[in-house]
Write a protein that holds these residues in place. Structure first.
Motif, PDB file in Angstrom:
ATOM      1  N   PRO A 129       0.818  -1.212   0.000  1.00 24.60           N
ATOM      2  CA  PRO A 129       0.000   0.000   0.000  1.00 24.60           C
ATOM      3  C   PRO A 129       0.849   1.259   0.000  1.00 24.60           C
ATOM      4  CG  PRO A 129       0.129  -0.902   2.218  1.00 24.60           C
ATOM      5  CD  PRO A 129       0.848  -1.876   1.321  1.00 24.60           C
ATOM      6  N   LEU A 130       0.263   2.329  -0.497  1.00 23.92           N
ATOM      7  CA  LEU A 130       0.830   3.653  -0.312  1.00 23.92           C
ATOM      8  C   LEU A 130       0.637   4.034   1.150  1.00 23.92           C
ATOM      9  CD1 LEU A 130       1.779   6.499  -1.416  1.00 23.92           C
ATOM     10  CD2 LEU A 130      -0.657   7.022  -1.539  1.00 23.92           C
ATOM     11  N   VAL A 131       1.697   4.434   1.810  1.00 22.92           N
ATOM     12  CA  VAL A 131       1.596   4.883   3.205  1.00 22.92           C
ATOM     13  C   VAL A 131       1.586   6.408   3.188  1.00 22.92           C
ATOM     14  CG1 VAL A 131       2.610   4.834   5.505  1.00 22.92           C
ATOM     15  CG2 VAL A 131       2.780   2.816   4.019  1.00 22.92           C
ATOM     16  N   ALA A 132       0.430   6.998   3.442  1.00 22.99           N
ATOM     17  CA  ALA A 132       0.261   8.451   3.407  1.00 22.99           C
ATOM     18  C   ALA A 132       0.168   8.992   4.830  1.00 22.99           C
ATOM     19  CB  ALA A 132      -0.989   8.811   2.620  1.00 22.99           C
ATOM     20  N   PHE A 133       0.746  10.160   5.029  1.00 24.63           N
ATOM     21  CA  PHE A 133       0.733  10.809   6.343  1.00 24.63           C
ATOM     22  C   PHE A 133      -0.153  12.051   6.296  1.00 24.63           C
ATOM     23  CE2 PHE A 133       4.564   8.316   6.245  1.00 24.63           C
ATOM     24  CZ  PHE A 133       4.677   7.825   7.543  1.00 24.63           C
ATOM     25  N   MET A 134      -1.010  12.179   7.306  1.00 27.53           N
ATOM     26  CA  MET A 134      -1.904  13.322   7.375  1.00 27.53           C
ATOM     27  C   MET A 134      -1.803  13.967   8.754  1.00 27.53           C
ATOM     28  SD  MET A 134      -5.261  12.426   5.105  1.00 27.53           S
ATOM     29  CE  MET A 134      -6.079  11.553   6.420  1.00 27.53           C
ATOM     30  N   ASP A 135      -2.033  15.260   8.778  1.00 26.56           N
ATOM     31  CA  ASP A 135      -1.925  16.053   9.999  1.00 26.56           C
ATOM     32  C   ASP A 135      -3.269  16.722  10.258  1.00 26.56           C
ATOM     33  OD1 ASP A 135      -1.201  17.636  12.130  1.00 26.56           O
ATOM     34  OD2 ASP A 135      -0.047  19.063  10.931  1.00 26.56           O
ATOM     35  N   CYS A 136      -3.838  16.434  11.411  1.00 27.26           N
ATOM     36  CA  CYS A 136      -5.054  17.120  11.842  1.00 27.26           C
ATOM     37  C   CYS A 136      -4.617  18.275  12.738  1.00 27.26           C
ATOM     38  CB  CYS A 136      -5.966  16.169  12.611  1.00 27.26           C
ATOM     39  SG  CYS A 136      -7.467  16.930  13.244  1.00 27.26           S
ATOM     40  N   GLU A 137      -5.055  19.475  12.402  1.00 28.60           N
ATOM     41  CA  GLU A 137      -4.605  20.634  13.170  1.00 28.60           C
ATOM     42  C   GLU A 137      -4.881  20.442  14.661  1.00 28.60           C
ATOM     43  OE1 GLU A 137      -5.433  25.337  13.853  1.00 28.60           O
ATOM     44  OE2 GLU A 137      -6.631  24.226  12.394  1.00 28.60           O
ATOM     45  N   GLY A 138      -3.936  20.867  15.461  1.00 27.40           N
ATOM     46  CA  GLY A 138      -4.018  20.656  16.901  1.00 27.40           C
ATOM     47  C   GLY A 138      -5.278  21.229  17.526  1.00 27.40           C
ATOM     48  N   PHE A 139      -5.828  20.490  18.461  1.00 31.90           N
ATOM     49  CA  PHE A 139      -7.049  20.956  19.124  1.00 31.90           C
ATOM     50  C   PHE A 139      -6.713  21.646  20.445  1.00 31.90           C
ATOM     51  CE2 PHE A 139      -6.612  16.330  19.912  1.00 31.90           C
ATOM     52  CZ  PHE A 139      -6.421  16.326  21.279  1.00 31.90           C
ATOM     53  N   GLY A 140      -7.673  22.426  20.913  1.00 34.76           N
ATOM     54  CA  GLY A 140      -7.502  23.129  22.181  1.00 34.76           C
ATOM     55  C   GLY A 140      -6.835  24.474  22.056  1.00 34.76           C
ATOM     56  N   SER A 141      -6.720  25.022  20.820  1.00 39.20           N
ATOM     57  CA  SER A 141      -6.093  26.338  20.663  1.00 39.20           C
ATOM     58  C   SER A 141      -7.015  27.418  21.233  1.00 39.20           C
ATOM     59  CB  SER A 141      -5.801  26.622  19.192  1.00 39.20           C
ATOM     60  OG  SER A 141      -6.999  26.642  18.440  1.00 39.20           O
ATOM     61  N   PRO A 142      -6.452  28.571  21.619  1.00 37.55           N
ATOM     62  CA  PRO A 142      -7.259  29.616  22.255  1.00 37.55           C
ATOM     63  C   PRO A 142      -8.450  30.071  21.418  1.00 37.55           C
ATOM     64  CG  PRO A 142      -4.926  30.079  22.525  1.00 37.55           C
ATOM     65  CD  PRO A 142      -5.022  28.929  21.593  1.00 37.55           C
ATOM     66  N   ASP A 143      -8.272  30.150  20.083  1.00 36.97           N
ATOM     67  CA  ASP A 143      -9.389  30.594  19.252  1.00 36.97           C
ATOM     68  C   ASP A 143     -10.078  29.424  18.564  1.00 36.97           C
ATOM     69  OD1 ASP A 143      -7.371  29.895  17.568  1.00 36.97           O
ATOM     70  OD2 ASP A 143      -7.588  31.605  16.213  1.00 36.97           O
ATOM     71  N   GLY A 144      -9.866  28.210  19.086  1.00 31.82           N
ATOM     72  CA  GLY A 144     -10.479  27.030  18.500  1.00 31.82           C
ATOM     73  C   GLY A 144     -11.920  26.868  18.915  1.00 31.82           C
ATOM     74  N   ASP A 145     -12.498  25.779  18.475  1.00 38.54           N
ATOM     75  CA  ASP A 145     -13.898  25.477  18.754  1.00 38.54           C
ATOM     76  C   ASP A 145     -13.983  24.012  19.154  1.00 38.54           C
ATOM     77  OD1 ASP A 145     -16.945  26.397  18.112  1.00 38.54           O
ATOM     78  OD2 ASP A 145     -16.618  24.300  17.534  1.00 38.54           O
ATOM     79  N   ARG A 146     -14.552  23.754  20.304  1.00 38.38           N
ATOM     80  CA  ARG A 146     -14.575  22.384  20.827  1.00 38.38           C
ATOM     81  C   ARG A 146     -15.377  21.445  19.920  1.00 38.38           C
ATOM     82  NH1 ARG A 146     -10.969  24.431  22.824  1.00 38.38           N
ATOM     83  NH2 ARG A 146     -10.531  24.819  25.032  1.00 38.38           N
ATOM     84  N   ALA A 147     -16.493  21.946  19.363  1.00 36.87           N
ATOM     85  CA  ALA A 147     -17.289  21.099  18.473  1.00 36.87           C
ATOM     86  C   ALA A 147     -16.500  20.746  17.211  1.00 36.87           C
ATOM     87  CB  ALA A 147     -18.594  21.804  18.101  1.00 36.87           C
TER      88      ALA A 147
END
Length: 632
Positions: A294-312
């Motif tokens: 298989p192709l091994v692909a890497f993905m990054d989910c932007e970090g959660f809990g930032s000051p201007d983030g949204d919990r939902a």
């Protein structure tokens, strides 16, 4: 004694058309006048097509009783129209320079012009064929004029942030486009910088979130065709070193390359999911060439809990990444504490977004990576334990009742959620990558060998474990491994579910992908076959030189080759469970059978017309001969 018919061709028979080059005429004449020439069944030869006015590749099927040959392109060919393959002049480089010629070596990286995608795609020369064409790793028997030196054209796509589906004049790539693309995997996407795969923006009126698939990154994956895919998603709190980890996983630091960076986690333009490419190593390249890894692909989910983030939004993104992953790497700092579990409780809320029953056979494994870990791992009795045992102990513990009952309850709920959703779990620990505070603030300026030895040892062990898991277990839905094209189609379905505010049903999304893609593929193949057969009926030649009318057996062989090619394309590109694929294949086969019946009818009519014309000419000849006798 009876008169024996001469097997030597007449001068008229051996005369080549005027537009055939002198080197072709000489080669043809050498074969025509060689009465000792014979060909064995299975031998690859060249056959002179009077329709195409050139020699075309063929294969001997058998020797007919009267000395002619049955080829795979024509059933009854006289020996003078067959020769052994001739060495062709090497093809011209497609650079617009008239007369420029080149030869491509086995193993050489080149570019191949795909008529389907109408563009140049990377390829590798696997072999030279006896007829002067090339076998590439993505397509056999390619003419030299469809190959050029690698890197001649414009540079490969580089990273971009937004979706290309809006604005500009470019048409959005549809599922049909993806599934009719050349079904050969191109080299693994090693990107110069991350590319956004899923963009997140505020919904209308500032309510909720709107998710959108970014077409440029989607196409990078779709170009891998039917190759299986294994996806590593790195998730975790913001500013915990996820970008540094991804640079290490992709060997950027080890290879002395500049470290890639998405951006600051509080910048709204970086929200979403980012494709970081795949690992470029000899093992991955060899697996791609064999098409068995298989192709091994890497993905990054932007970090959660930032000051201007949204919990939902954080919870939705965590759920989406988990559903799209083969392995989800949860990147956190320090020990597994009650405070950490309480923080994760706001994000790891899979039950709120996922139909739990639909994920059976589709769930990723969890690799929990504890960064900057400086503790000794001991059991309650003081005995050394492994990181895996430490994780299971932490997930199974019941928090003691403290002064913050709500935090304790949240910590307990997230433990249960992680235990239910991730059936396969592992844990690795890493010390700080550098001992000096100044080095920690400037890791991008360090060389890999200058990182702490304990860090490098721990990272390499974690990386080996991660890659082993990825290559052994491609991304599956319901136990069905996904191709890169099917994976992108699944991404689109899951994004649509999130935008519709629906509970995500992985099983339902997969069913939709199967029926949509198989239906569109069947429609496209049906159209291609119908156009080809109808053109045949209207008088056009097939590539093999066939033309109506023809013998019924020869026509049956034409249909058989068409069916074999159609079946091969279907098997390469169809997506889904066997029952779904069989349903659409049966419908496609039935429609092709109706077209074939029409061709048979037209063939019979054309035969009748040709016979009538021959009889009319014979009758005219008889009439003319009789008149001459009478006059005499």
């Amino acid at each position: 004694e009876g008169v024996k018919a001469s097997t030597q061709p007449s001068p008229k028979d051996t005369q080549m058309p005027s537009d055939v080059g002198p080197e072709r005429v000489a080669a043809a004449e050498s074969f025509v006048h060689d009465s000792k020439q014979s060909f064995r069944p299975g031998e690859f030869v060249e056959y002179y097509s009077t329709t195409a006015k050139r020699w075309i590749p063929a294969r001997v099927v058998k020797v007919n009783p009267r000395g002619t040959y049955k080829l795979d392109c024509k059933p009854d060919v006289t020996p003078e129209k067959i020769r052994r393959p001739q060495a062709r002049a090497q093809g011209a480089v497609a650079d617009g320079q008239s007369g420029a010629r080149t030869e491509y070596a086995i193993g050489e990286r080149v570019e191949y012009f795909s008529a389907t995608t109408k563009g140049w795609i990377p390829a590798k020369v696997v072999a030279h064929t006896p007829v002067g064409t090339y076998d590439l790793d993505c397509k056999p028997d390619v003419a030299p004029d469809k190959i050029r030196k690698s890197g001649f054209g414009s540079a490969a796509r580089r990273g971009g942030g937004g979706s290309s589906s809006s604005g500009g004049g470019s048409r959005r790539r549809t599922a049909t486009d993806a599934y009719v693309a050349d079904a050969c995997p191109t080299p693994s996407p090693v990107l110069d910088e991350p590319m956004q795969l899923i963009q997140v923006t505020r919904g209308a009126g500032g309510r909720g979130w709107f998710y959108e698939v970014c077409e440029e990154a989607a196409q990078i994956l779709e170009q891998q065709g039917v190759r299986k895919i294994s996806v590593v998603s790195v998730c975790g709190p913001y500013r915990t070193g996820k970008s540094f980890l991804l640079n290490l996983l992709l060997q950027r630091m080890q290879n002395g390359q500049p470290l890639a960076q998405v951006g600051h986690s509080t910048n709204a333009c970086t929200q979403g999911v980012w494709l970081w490419g795949s690992l470029a190593d000899e093992e991955a390249d060899e697996a791609r060439r064999r098409n068995d890894g298989p192709l091994v692909a890497f993905m990054d989910c932007e970090g959660f809990g930032s000051p201007d983030g949204d919990r939902a939004r954080d919870a939705q993104m965590m759920t989406l990444c988990a559903l799209l992953s083969s392995v989800l790497v949860l990147n956190t700092k320090g020990a597994l504490s009650e405070s950490l579990f309480s923080t994760l409780a706001l994000t790891c809320r899979f039950a709120e977004h996922v139909d739990d029953a639909s994920t059976e056979g589709s769930r990723p494994s969890l690799l929990w990576l504890l960064r900057d870990f400086a503790f000794e791992l001991l059991s309650a009795s003081g005995q050394p334990i492994s990181p895996d045992e430490y994780l299971e102990q932490a997930l199974g513990s019941v928090p003691t009742v403290g002064h913050d009952a709500e935090r304790d309850r949240n910590a307990h709920e997230v433990r249960q959620s992680l235990l239910r959703f991730f059936r396969q779990r592992s844990c690795h620990t890493l010390v700080q990558p550098a001992a000096d505070d100044a080095d920690l603030q400037a890791l991008e300026d360090l060389q890999y060998d200058n990182l702490r030895g304990d860090f490098r040892t721990g990272f390499e062990a974690m990386q080996a474990s991660l890659m082993l898991a990825c290559r052994a277990s491609p991304k599956c839905v319901g136990g069905q491994p996904l191709s890169c094209m099917a994976y992108v189609a699944l991404v689109r379905q899951l994004v649509a579910s999130l935008n519709g505010g629906r509970l995500i049903s992985l099983r339902g999304a997969w069913a939709s992908v199967q029926h949509t893609t198989c239906g569109e593929l069947a429609d496209r193949l049906r159209k291609d076959v119908c156009l080809r057969l109808r053109a045949f009926v209207s008088g056009d030649d097939l590539p093999e030189g066939h033309k109506l009318p023809m013998a019924e057996e020869a026509l049956r062989e034409v249909f058989e080759r068409e069916r074999q090619g159609l079946k091969a394309r279907w098997e390469e590109q169809a997506v889904g469970d066997e029952g779904v694929k069989r349903e659409y294949w049966d419908e496609l086969e039935a429609s092709v059978a109706r077209e074939e019946a029409g061709v048979r009818m037209q063939n019979a009519r054309a035969g009748d017309r040709e016979l009538k014309a021959l009889l009319d000419r014979w009758h005219e000849w008889l009439q003319g001969d009789g008149d001459a006798d009478v006059a005499g």
